[in-house]
Scaffold this active site. Structure first.
Site, PDB file in Angstrom:
ATOM      1  N   ILE A   1     -12.018  21.187 -34.486  1.00 39.03           N
ATOM      2  CA  ILE A   1     -11.901  22.199 -33.268  1.00 39.03           C
ATOM      3  C   ILE A   1     -11.748  20.973 -31.920  1.00 39.03           C
ATOM      4  O   ILE A   1     -12.538  20.880 -31.310  1.00 39.03           O
ATOM      5  CB  ILE A   1     -13.109  22.874 -33.084  1.00 39.03           C
ATOM      6  CG1 ILE A   1     -14.646  22.378 -33.256  1.00 39.03           C
ATOM      7  CG2 ILE A   1     -12.788  24.257 -34.015  1.00 39.03           C
ATOM      8  CD1 ILE A   1     -15.609  23.099 -32.927  1.00 39.03           C
TER       9      ILE A   1
ATOM     10  N   LYS B   1     -10.736  19.707 -28.465  1.00 38.86           N
ATOM     11  CA  LYS B   1     -10.424  20.104 -27.241  1.00 38.86           C
ATOM     12  C   LYS B   1      -9.298  19.449 -26.569  1.00 38.86           C
ATOM     13  O   LYS B   1      -8.931  18.324 -26.638  1.00 38.86           O
ATOM     14  CB  LYS B   1     -11.766  19.679 -26.137  1.00 38.86           C
ATOM     15  CG  LYS B   1     -11.597  20.791 -24.896  1.00 38.86           C
ATOM     16  CD  LYS B   1     -10.833  20.014 -23.793  1.00 38.86           C
ATOM     17  CE  LYS B   1     -11.419  18.798 -23.384  1.00 38.86           C
ATOM     18  NZ  LYS B   1     -12.477  19.105 -22.097  1.00 38.86           N
TER      19      LYS B   1
ATOM     20  N   TYR C   1     -21.910  25.206 -22.254  1.00 39.21           N
ATOM     21  CA  TYR C   1     -20.856  24.576 -21.795  1.00 39.21           C
ATOM     22  C   TYR C   1     -20.544  25.074 -20.073  1.00 39.21           C
ATOM     23  O   TYR C   1     -19.924  26.229 -19.800  1.00 39.21           O
ATOM     24  CB  TYR C   1     -19.591  24.934 -22.319  1.00 39.21           C
ATOM     25  CG  TYR C   1     -19.451  24.225 -24.040  1.00 39.21           C
ATOM     26  CD1 TYR C   1     -20.667  23.377 -24.406  1.00 39.21           C
ATOM     27  CD2 TYR C   1     -18.589  24.656 -24.873  1.00 39.21           C
ATOM     28  CE1 TYR C   1     -20.646  23.009 -25.729  1.00 39.21           C
ATOM     29  CE2 TYR C   1     -18.566  23.996 -26.144  1.00 39.21           C
ATOM     30  CZ  TYR C   1     -19.719  23.303 -26.522  1.00 39.21           C
ATOM     31  OH  TYR C   1     -19.708  22.678 -27.923  1.00 39.21           O
TER      32      TYR C   1
ATOM     33  N   ASN D   1      -1.738  18.066 -30.906  1.00 37.27           N
ATOM     34  CA  ASN D   1      -2.744  18.448 -31.713  1.00 37.27           C
ATOM     35  C   ASN D   1      -2.279  19.328 -32.887  1.00 37.27           C
ATOM     36  O   ASN D   1      -2.512  19.348 -34.010  1.00 37.27           O
ATOM     37  CB  ASN D   1      -4.078  19.013 -31.171  1.00 37.27           C
ATOM     38  CG  ASN D   1      -4.806  18.245 -30.316  1.00 37.27           C
ATOM     39  OD1 ASN D   1      -4.874  16.828 -30.423  1.00 37.27           O
ATOM     40  ND2 ASN D   1      -5.881  18.623 -29.540  1.00 37.27           N
TER      41      ASN D   1
END
Length: 276
Positions: free
Chosen positions: A232, A234, A53, A244
């Protein structure tokens, strides 16, 4: 917060935070740091990243954001497949640890399968675990046949398989998810809202509105409804993180789930595991 039990018996939150594309734009750095910290405040302490990443940029942002509360975090990173050998994995792990500003990873994953034999990767992972560099190890993007080979190669210590799973990517329900459940290996679902693309779906938007939720919350709650699954997503802003986090307490009715099944039907036939 709902929890998921790892094969070791350790329980971790079912809703965590991803970091894909974090650290790549300096103008966004402060917002990303604030978002990660906000997520931890809401109990989203599973933090997923990878050496891939931003060529380590996401790991550096996580270090800056969460270094002071490292012991509250279940920190996950992933190694390139070409680094998953007995000669290269330790070096890749040390580089991730340095970028993350920590002395150990809670979970270290093979990012996807490459040319290194799985038995060799297992051996290298176990060496790191014995040395205290990692606490658990697992894999990512491995399909059912790969997982069967992993176990046959001595991979009984695998703690998770991180895969692409969401309303629009239901292929794993045919055989991979049942196989993992039978082996008591949890799933980590990455891109649980398809990197935001699911949010444009009209049916999802209408269902969310009917129950006073957002489309993202419904999509996340749908993933989280299944035992043994860790989502998971982002989020790069505090507002997005709060949205979220609310999904962790959203229980979908049978009617809503039936409507989602109709709008996002499971493939009729088995298909290869998809990747993003």
């Amino acid at each position: 917060m709902k929890t998921v039990t790892l094969p070791s018996g350790e329980k971790i939150p079912a809703l965590g935070q991803g970091s894909w594309m974090m650290g790549e734009r300096p103008a966004h750095r402060a917002a990303e740091i604030a978002a990660l910290r906000e997520g931890v405040e809401h109990g989203m302490t599973v933090i997923d990243t990878a050496e891939m990443y931003g060529d380590g940029a996401a790991e550096r942002v996580i270090a800056e954001a969460l270094g002071p509360v490292r012991d509250e975090i279940f920190l996950v990173s992933k190694a390139y497949p070409q680094n998953a050998s007995r000669t290269r994995l330790a070096k890749a792990c040390e580089a991730s640890l340095k970028r993350l500003g920590t002395d150990r990873l809670d979970l270290y994953l093979l990012h996807w399968r490459g040319s290194v034999p799985l038995a060799e990767t297992i051996e290298a992972m176990e060496v790191l675990r014995t040395a205290g560099k990692i606490r658990h190890w697992g894999v990512s993007n491995l399909d059912t046949d790969d997982m069967e080979e992993l176990i046959q190669a001595g991979g009984e210590g695998c703690a998770t398989d991180q895969i692409l799973y969401n309303l629009g990517r239901r292929g794993p329900e045919h055989d991979l998810l049942p196989w993992l459940e039978a082996q008591a290996i949890p799933v980590m679902a990455y891109s649980p809202v398809e990197q935001g693309r699911l949010l444009a779906n009209r049916v999802l938007a209408e269902l969310a509105k009917s129950i006073g939720a957002t489309p993202a919350q419904v999509a996340l709650a749908w993933v989280l409804r299944r035992d043994g699954v860790i989502a998971i997503p982002k989020a790069s802003t505090v507002a997005h993180v709060r949205d979220n986090a609310a999904a962790a307490n959203l229980v979908l009715s049978g009617g809503v789930i039936a409507a989602l099944d109709a709008a996002f039907p499971r493939p009729r036939q088995r298909s290869p595991l998809e990747m993003l």
